[in-house]
Design a protein around this motif. Sequence first.
Motif, PDB file in Angstrom:
ATOM      1  N   VAL A  61      23.131 -28.427  78.424  1.00 13.81           N
ATOM      2  CA  VAL A  61      22.652 -27.159  78.971  1.00 13.81           C
ATOM      3  C   VAL A  61      23.761 -26.114  78.895  1.00 13.81           C
ATOM      4  O   VAL A  61      24.955 -26.447  79.022  1.00 13.81           O
ATOM      5  CB  VAL A  61      22.185 -27.320  80.440  1.00 13.81           C
ATOM      6  N   PRO A  62      23.396 -24.829  78.702  1.00 14.81           N
ATOM      7  CA  PRO A  62      24.410 -23.770  78.662  1.00 14.81           C
ATOM      8  C   PRO A  62      24.884 -23.427  80.070  1.00 14.81           C
ATOM      9  O   PRO A  62      24.078 -23.245  80.986  1.00 14.81           O
ATOM     10  CB  PRO A  62      23.653 -22.594  78.030  1.00 14.81           C
ATOM     11  N   VAL A  63      26.188 -23.349  80.245  1.00 12.16           N
ATOM     12  CA  VAL A  63      26.762 -23.079  81.557  1.00 12.16           C
ATOM     13  C   VAL A  63      27.805 -21.965  81.453  1.00 12.16           C
ATOM     14  O   VAL A  63      28.647 -21.978  80.542  1.00 12.16           O
ATOM     15  CB  VAL A  63      27.418 -24.347  82.152  1.00 12.16           C
ATOM     16  N   LEU A  64      27.738 -21.003  82.365  1.00  9.86           N
ATOM     17  CA  LEU A  64      28.755 -19.968  82.472  1.00  9.86           C
ATOM     18  C   LEU A  64      29.927 -20.555  83.262  1.00  9.86           C
ATOM     19  O   LEU A  64      29.762 -20.975  84.408  1.00  9.86           O
ATOM     20  CB  LEU A  64      28.202 -18.736  83.197  1.00  9.86           C
ATOM     21  N   LEU A  65      31.106 -20.595  82.642  1.00  8.09           N
ATOM     22  CA  LEU A  65      32.287 -21.163  83.274  1.00  8.09           C
ATOM     23  C   LEU A  65      32.951 -20.086  84.124  1.00  8.09           C
ATOM     24  O   LEU A  65      33.729 -19.268  83.643  1.00  8.09           O
ATOM     25  CB  LEU A  65      33.247 -21.699  82.208  1.00  8.09           C
ATOM     26  N   LYS A  66      32.630 -20.095  85.400  1.00  9.81           N
ATOM     27  CA  LYS A  66      33.027 -18.988  86.276  1.00  9.81           C
ATOM     28  C   LYS A  66      34.489 -19.068  86.718  1.00  9.81           C
ATOM     29  O   LYS A  66      35.187 -18.071  86.770  1.00  9.81           O
ATOM     30  CB  LYS A  66      32.114 -18.948  87.514  1.00  9.81           C
ATOM     31  N   GLU A  67      34.935 -20.264  87.061  1.00  8.30           N
ATOM     32  CA  GLU A  67      36.293 -20.384  87.603  1.00  8.30           C
ATOM     33  C   GLU A  67      36.915 -21.718  87.230  1.00  8.30           C
ATOM     34  O   GLU A  67      36.316 -22.777  87.420  1.00  8.30           O
ATOM     35  CB  GLU A  67      36.254 -20.242  89.132  1.00  8.30           C
ATOM     36  N   CYS A  68      38.133 -21.672  86.682  1.00 11.51           N
ATOM     37  CA  CYS A  68      38.872 -22.893  86.365  1.00 11.51           C
ATOM     38  C   CYS A  68      39.688 -23.302  87.581  1.00 11.51           C
ATOM     39  O   CYS A  68      40.414 -22.488  88.171  1.00 11.51           O
ATOM     40  CB  CYS A  68      39.794 -22.674  85.172  1.00 11.51           C
ATOM     41  N   LYS A  69      39.567 -24.552  87.959  1.00  9.90           N
ATOM     42  CA  LYS A  69      40.265 -25.089  89.125  1.00  9.90           C
ATOM     43  C   LYS A  69      41.422 -26.010  88.709  1.00  9.90           C
ATOM     44  O   LYS A  69      41.717 -26.997  89.376  1.00  9.90           O
ATOM     45  CB  LYS A  69      39.299 -25.855  90.018  1.00  9.90           C
ATOM     46  N   GLY A  70      42.042 -25.700  87.602  1.00  9.19           N
ATOM     47  CA  GLY A  70      43.162 -26.509  87.120  1.00  9.19           C
ATOM     48  C   GLY A  70      42.750 -27.461  86.032  1.00  9.19           C
ATOM     49  O   GLY A  70      43.109 -27.295  84.867  1.00  9.19           O
ATOM     50  N   PHE A  71      41.945 -28.481  86.404  1.00 10.33           N
ATOM     51  CA  PHE A  71      41.532 -29.466  85.411  1.00 10.33           C
ATOM     52  C   PHE A  71      40.014 -29.553  85.281  1.00 10.33           C
ATOM     53  O   PHE A  71      39.499 -30.399  84.568  1.00 10.33           O
ATOM     54  CB  PHE A  71      42.106 -30.846  85.766  1.00 10.33           C
ATOM     55  N   TYR A  72      39.312 -28.695  85.990  1.00  7.52           N
ATOM     56  CA  TYR A  72      37.861 -28.675  85.894  1.00  7.52           C
ATOM     57  C   TYR A  72      37.365 -27.257  86.153  1.00  7.52           C
ATOM     58  O   TYR A  72      38.116 -26.389  86.617  1.00  7.52           O
ATOM     59  CB  TYR A  72      37.229 -29.658  86.881  1.00  7.52           C
ATOM     60  N   TYR A  73      36.090 -27.041  85.842  1.00  4.26           N
ATOM     61  CA  TYR A  73      35.482 -25.727  86.041  1.00  4.26           C
ATOM     62  C   TYR A  73      34.388 -25.790  87.101  1.00  4.26           C
ATOM     63  O   TYR A  73      33.709 -26.807  87.255  1.00  4.26           O
ATOM     64  CB  TYR A  73      34.834 -25.232  84.747  1.00  4.26           C
ATOM     65  N   ILE A  74      34.220 -24.672  87.793  1.00  6.62           N
ATOM     66  CA  ILE A  74      33.029 -24.414  88.586  1.00  6.62           C
ATOM     67  C   ILE A  74      32.189 -23.427  87.781  1.00  6.62           C
ATOM     68  O   ILE A  74      32.704 -22.385  87.342  1.00  6.62           O
ATOM     69  CB  ILE A  74      33.364 -23.814  89.967  1.00  6.62           C
TER      70      ILE A  74
END
Length: 481
Positions: A461-474
């Motif tokens: 699914v397409p996801v907008l990567l809003k915020e990087c938390k170091g090693f993962y995205y929200i």
Amino acid sequence: MSKYLNLKNMDSVPTTEPDRQLYIIKQLREAMDKYKQETGSSPCYKVVTFGCQMNARDSEKLSGILEAIGYEATESEDADFVIYNTCTVRENANLKVYGRLGTLKKIKENRPGMLIALCGCMMQEPHVVEKLRTSYKHVDIIFGTHNIYKLAELIWDRLDSGSMIIDIWKDTDKIVEELPEHRKYSFKSGINIMFGCNNFCSYCIVPYVRGRERSRRPEDILAEIRRDVSHGVVEVMLLGQNVNSYGKTLETPVTFAQLLTQVEKIDGLERIRFMTSHPKDLSDELIQVMAGSKKICPHLHLPLQSGSTRILKKMNRKYTKEDYLNLVEKLRNACPDISLTTDIIVGFPGETEEDFQETLDVVEKVRYDSAYTFIYSKRNGTPAASMEDQVPEDVIKDRFDRLLEKVQTIASQVCARHEGQVMDVLVEQINHQDKHLVTGRLSNNTVVHFPGDASMIGKLVPVLLKECKGFYYIGELYEKR
């Protein structure tokens, strides 16, 4: 369950594999059905996996065989059948197994008929098997890395004899597949393309416990992938100790790049991953195939181990610091957005501060998305174990901490490069901490959490990567307006 076995049926057991194991599975299933009918009980099993992706794949096969026999999975080690699929790359892995065997002994005392099995790399060490035989007599079955497929037969032998079964092979040229399996995920699968290793890095015990390299026939690999895709798999991970040397043992040699080209053609397959790659065998042909592929994920795990050419020579890695950096430059030129991950060992015998600084220099130049950092672990039977100049523990600890800080600082910067972009995520599961979120991975293997539900699992699914938390995205599900 032994009283329900029909020993007369064993007179006509096939001698060829996998027919022999399938026959024995059928006999055990019939005995299990009789047991369940008479007792009203459904025996349960737990497979505990230590170690690498190869072990995880082996555990899927072990689980499949046990379920075909009639056991039901449970999350607890308080089970009727417990298997430890062991790793022996580092000493603490061995110690962990011994400790947990003590706990299992207490469980077994309160659970009549419980069976305990040990398999995997640790079992290929003769001193380990002898220790288990003499000091851990509550263990029922011990087998190694080469005869995973024989689990059903070993269970039969244990039930028939009533005594501990030890079946360890030093090496083998056999490859037995086409047996039941239970995959962790229905939408992605691990595919063994080869077994064993011929590299003999001086610190590594793998060639001694996994044996020499042997490759599966490409037609068998392709058939397995097509079968998995027909069952809903969209991503495969091609597995081997050194996938870059795939095909050298076949009657008609095939390169890994040529195999990938054929895998790419399989309709319905969306993503192709592979590991592990040895830098000395990563060819220009493979780089070009990766660059031109629409399915091979832009992620490569390329173990460095050390940035010092002097230490690399002692490790028997067969490349220099300059060779490695040149290879990275080739990869980045061909695949500009590729994510690179690595393995690094700190404290190899004879490592000086200058050698360590060379490692830090490579980390700064390559800028890895992540790195698995390890403190050197002495493994008996390897050349490095008897080397002089073993590094003091306090020095290793200091270097390890400095390396970890460097790796994490760079990785958090590198991983953030896609912030604000829309990218496809393969959804894997409901998030463990927040049931309103789902968790998945980008093609470069970065983890993403975003609002969703179970209907998304297994889908891209397409996801907008809003915020990087170091090693993962929200992120959030992207919907075109």
